[in-house]
Write a protein that holds these residues in place. Structure first.
Motif, short mmCIF file in Angstrom:
data_model
loop_
_atom_site.label_atom_id
_atom_site.label_comp_id
_atom_site.label_asym_id
_atom_site.label_seq_id
_atom_site.Cartn_x
_atom_site.Cartn_y
_atom_site.Cartn_z
N ALA A 334 82.05 -43.44 -0.94
CA ALA A 334 81.75 -44.18 -2.16
C ALA A 334 82.37 -43.54 -3.39
CB ALA A 334 80.24 -44.31 -2.34
N TYR A 335 82.38 -42.21 -3.44
CA TYR A 335 82.84 -41.51 -4.64
C TYR A 335 84.33 -41.17 -4.59
CZ TYR A 335 78.09 -41.27 -6.34
OH TYR A 335 76.84 -41.61 -6.83
N ASP A 336 84.96 -41.29 -3.45
CA ASP A 336 86.39 -41.00 -3.29
C ASP A 336 86.70 -39.55 -3.60
OD1 ASP A 336 87.08 -43.61 -2.55
OD2 ASP A 336 87.24 -44.24 -4.63
N GLU A 337 86.70 -39.19 -4.87
CA GLU A 337 86.94 -37.80 -5.25
C GLU A 337 85.76 -36.94 -4.81
OE1 GLU A 337 88.98 -37.02 -9.15
OE2 GLU A 337 87.76 -38.74 -9.70
N PRO A 338 85.97 -35.65 -4.65
CA PRO A 338 84.83 -34.77 -4.41
C PRO A 338 83.82 -34.88 -5.56
CG PRO A 338 86.88 -33.60 -3.98
CD PRO A 338 87.25 -34.91 -4.62
N PHE A 339 82.56 -35.04 -5.22
CA PHE A 339 81.50 -35.20 -6.22
C PHE A 339 80.27 -34.51 -5.68
CE2 PHE A 339 78.03 -37.55 -8.30
CZ PHE A 339 78.42 -37.43 -9.62
N ALA A 340 79.81 -33.47 -6.39
CA ALA A 340 78.81 -32.57 -5.81
C ALA A 340 77.45 -32.62 -6.48
CB ALA A 340 79.35 -31.13 -5.83
N ASP A 341 77.15 -33.68 -7.22
CA ASP A 341 75.80 -33.83 -7.75
C ASP A 341 74.93 -34.41 -6.64
OD1 ASP A 341 73.45 -34.55 -9.03
OD2 ASP A 341 74.45 -35.16 -10.88
N ALA A 342 74.08 -33.56 -6.07
CA ALA A 342 73.29 -33.98 -4.90
C ALA A 342 72.29 -35.07 -5.24
CB ALA A 342 72.58 -32.77 -4.30
N SER A 343 71.97 -35.25 -6.52
CA SER A 343 71.04 -36.32 -6.88
C SER A 343 71.66 -37.69 -6.69
CB SER A 343 70.56 -36.15 -8.33
OG SER A 343 71.62 -36.29 -9.25
N TRP A 616 77.07 -26.99 -0.89
CA TRP A 616 77.13 -28.44 -1.04
C TRP A 616 78.50 -28.86 -1.58
CZ3 TRP A 616 74.33 -32.33 0.72
CH2 TRP A 616 74.49 -33.60 0.16
N GLN A 617 79.02 -28.09 -2.55
CA GLN A 617 80.35 -28.40 -3.08
C GLN A 617 81.42 -28.33 -1.98
OE1 GLN A 617 80.27 -25.60 -6.57
NE2 GLN A 617 81.38 -27.28 -7.53
N LEU A 618 81.35 -27.30 -1.18
CA LEU A 618 82.32 -27.15 -0.11
C LEU A 618 82.22 -28.28 0.90
CD1 LEU A 618 81.95 -23.30 0.38
CD2 LEU A 618 84.11 -24.47 -0.16
N LEU A 619 80.99 -28.69 1.23
CA LEU A 619 80.79 -29.77 2.18
C LEU A 619 81.37 -31.08 1.65
CD1 LEU A 619 79.59 -31.00 4.75
CD2 LEU A 619 77.38 -31.16 3.55
N MET A 620 81.05 -31.43 0.39
CA MET A 620 81.55 -32.68 -0.19
C MET A 620 83.06 -32.63 -0.40
SD MET A 620 78.85 -34.37 -0.09
CE MET A 620 79.55 -35.89 -0.74
#
Length: 637
Positions: A334-343, A616-620
């Motif tokens: 959905a976000y295409d680019e890496p996006f790391a806001d877990a909310s 989480w950043q690395l995963l996304m």
């Protein structure tokens, strides 16, 4: 709400491949499931996906003027379109529809680029003027609606509402921008105008781009800014009354809809204020919804229920397990680019719940930025008072030493976790504020990245973005500088991206009254002493809301959409955390230090440090790159 796409030949009138334009448009079908449309002419093609909200019978797009000379594809809402329409009728224009899309067409005919000054709303649109062979791209003042574009070596320009809309076009870059990687691991998102792909850009909020065939391609041009210089006179009671009146009016103009409408109700200050205003303006119960968590430390649903009962709303709530991580893959798409806001996960869930009964939902986004609600603003203001007492050289020496010497104790009681405070006191205003918002700070990014990757940055640092914005801010004090920078960087990059993609993934339109630009321009003049007072953020706003919202709800500690990713990486995602160091993204790019990642995962699982946000950043990042780089064409959400 809708999705747009397009192709423009800046050098001539080459034929547009309608099948290709159709593919670009189809991959964002989730943004507009009701109707689809294409329009082509030599050297230009416009695509549109429609989510019908207003003038359901005759608002199809792309839409042209009666003579066919001007065509628009548009995503958004112009809330003052009826007033603007009346002005244009007085100028002699005749309308065939009652929708805001046609208003944009004739506003362009009458005012040209200055039409943007007449619009009050959220929007991203493209106008093609056949008379001058001009393509005009524009994005709303705050960046509620997104617009991506890329200029290709052969002179073709492609654009779309989401990055995935550009990817079917041959030649659009799939090469990762190293500076964007640095930005992402600092902020958790890639700030405008850069994207994760080299040569692909976001049109910045409050900017337009005018492309004329046969001419060189200019830089985007700003058409709006916000100033914190002016301070309103008046007592707190007077300013509070005006703030409520302006908020009520901003809510009122966002209630125009021909489809079911409701509101998100988290139980926080901003969403409660929006629902209270809606209830006072509506003759029927307001539709509200909220998400609750099966974990007391993360659950605000009780506050939402109380507010819903007070205003007799049609309230729906759904409980979500604290281990609701099944959306991870879907969010990466959905976000295409890496996006790391877990909310983004609970945001998606509450949008999903809202869409079951409404097509439009009002949200409280923007209140923390303009009204000084974030806790970091209070810390920043307090630290600035200390910084002002000592010259920078002495501060750097004293607090720099303490920052290095003091142990990092994530597990300790808050008073003992002073390392971060000492480090911040030894920095300049802008560097210190950047440190307060950075997901991975400079020292840890140095260890995260390989030597070769750090050299490829050629001295570039993500903190340059906030430093430059804060130094140029039209503001007279450090708090206003920080708020201005958040409005320009954090708000469009994180908060609004999160809501746009989550809501559009389920074909829901989100409207944000607190981001009304007239309200925000006025709110920027609230004296700093009335924004934060007695350690209380949003002081004036909360005082003004006391007749409308229960006292304990107004003054309780802020929670937000907290997601227990720290527990996930010590429990069901522990193996995922340990595998990150050996992922293809880490091993094949050569950008990362696998030993550091492995140690970070192990330390987190053992409870020695909270490295959940980095993990989480690395995963996304890993999931997003697999989608962007390895897929031959964009996949729909």
């Amino acid at each position: 709400m809708c999705g747009i796409s397009g192709i423009f030949d800046t050098r001539g009138g080459r034929r547009i491949d309608r099948n290709l334009l159709q593919r670009m448009t189809n991959v964002i079908a989730h943004r507009g499931p009701d109707e689809a449309g294409l329009w082509t002419d030599p050297g230009v093609g416009l695509g549109h996906r429609r989510l019908a909200i207003i003038d359901l019978a005759s608002g199809q797009q792309p839409m042209a003027t009666g003579d066919g000379q001007i065509v628009v594809t548009y995503n958004g809402e112009i809330y003052n379109y009826q007033e603007t329409r009346a002005l244009l009728i007085d100028c002699g224009y005749q309308f065939r529809t009652n929708c805001d899309t046609e208003v944009i067409l004739y506003a362009w005919m009458e005012w040209g680029e200055a039409c943007l000054q007449h619009f009050r709303g959220m929007f991203a649109f493209a106008i093609y003027d056949r008379r001058t062979e001009t393509l005009f791209l524009a994005r709303d003042r705050l960046g509620v609606k997104p617009l991506y574009y890329s200029v290709l070596p052969d002179g073709m320009v492609v654009f779309g509402s989401e990055l995935k809309a550009l990817l079917p076009y041959p030649g659009v870059s799939r090469t990762i921008d190293e500076q964007a990687v640095e930005d992402y691991f600092a902020y958790g998102y890639v700030p405008d105008p850069r994207t994760i792909l080299r040569g692909v850009y976001k049109l910045p909020a409050g900017h337009s781009l005018t492309l004329r065939r046969g001419r060189s391609i200019p830089e985007p041009k700003p058409y709006w800014d916000i100033s914190f210089h002016t301070t309103h006179p008046g007592t707190a009671e007077e300013l509070g009354e005006e703030l409520i009146a302006r908020l009520r009016e901003a809510v009122k103009i966002r209630l125009v809809s021909e489809v079911p409408l409701g509101a998100f109700l988290s139980g926080g200050v901003d969403s409660s204020a929006i629902v209270a205003m809606m209830a006072g303006l509506s003759n029927t119960p307001v539709n509200t919804c909220s998400i609750g968590f099966d974990a007391a430390g993360y659950d605000e649903s009780g506050y939402a229920e109380r507010l819903a009962q007070r205003y007799h709303t049609n309230h729906r709530s759904r409980r979500v397990s604290p281990d609701d991580f099944g959306l991870i893959e879907r969010l990466a798409l959905a976000y295409d680019e890496p996006f790391a806001d877990a909310s983004a996960l609970p945001t998606y869930r509450v949008c999903e719940l809202a869409r079951e009964t409404v097509t439009v939902a009002l949200s409280g986004d923007g209140g923390d930025e303009i009204l000084a609600g974030y806790r970091r603003y209070r810390f920043h203001a307090h630290e600035e008072r200390v910084r002002s007492m000592l010259p920078l050289g002495l501060r750097c020496s004293l607090f720099g030493f303490l920052g290095r010497a003091w142990p990092k104790m994530d597990w300790a009681p808050r008073p003992l976790r002073a390392k971060t405070t000492f480090q911040s006191l030894g920095l300049s205003t802008a560097e210190a504020y950047f440190n307060s918002i950075a997901v991975v700070r400079d020292a840890d990014r140095q260890r995260l990245f390989s030597d070769a990757f750090r050299r490829s940055l050629q001295g570039y640092r993500a903190s340059d973005i906030y430093r430059d914005v804060m130094e140029k801010a039209p503001a007279d004090d450090p708090l206003s500088q920080a708020q201005y920078a958040d409005l320009k960087v954090w708000l469009p990059g994180d908060i609004l991206t999160k809501m746009d993609r989550a809501s559009m993934a389920v074909s829901l339109e989100s409207r944000e009254p607190l981001l009304d630009h007239q309200l925000m321009e006025w709110a920027a003049g609230i004296p700093t002493a009335m924004r934060i007072r007695g350690g209380q953020g949003k002081w004036l706003f909360k005082k003004a809301l006391e007749p409308y919202v229960p006292h304990d709800l107004l003054y309780r500690p802020k929670m937000g959409f907290v997601v227990p990713i720290d527990r996930w990486f010590r429990g069901p995602l522990a193996e995922t955390a340990l595998s990150l160091a050996s992922s293809a993204t880490v091993t094949e790019t050569g950008w990362f230090n696998p030993e550091f990642i492995t140690q970070a995962a192990q330390d987190h699982i053992k409870g020695l440090r909270d490295n959940s946000r980095l993990l989480w950043q690395l995963l996304m990042f890993d999931l997003s790159l697999k989608h962007l780089v390895n897929q031959p064409a964009a996949a729909g959400v």
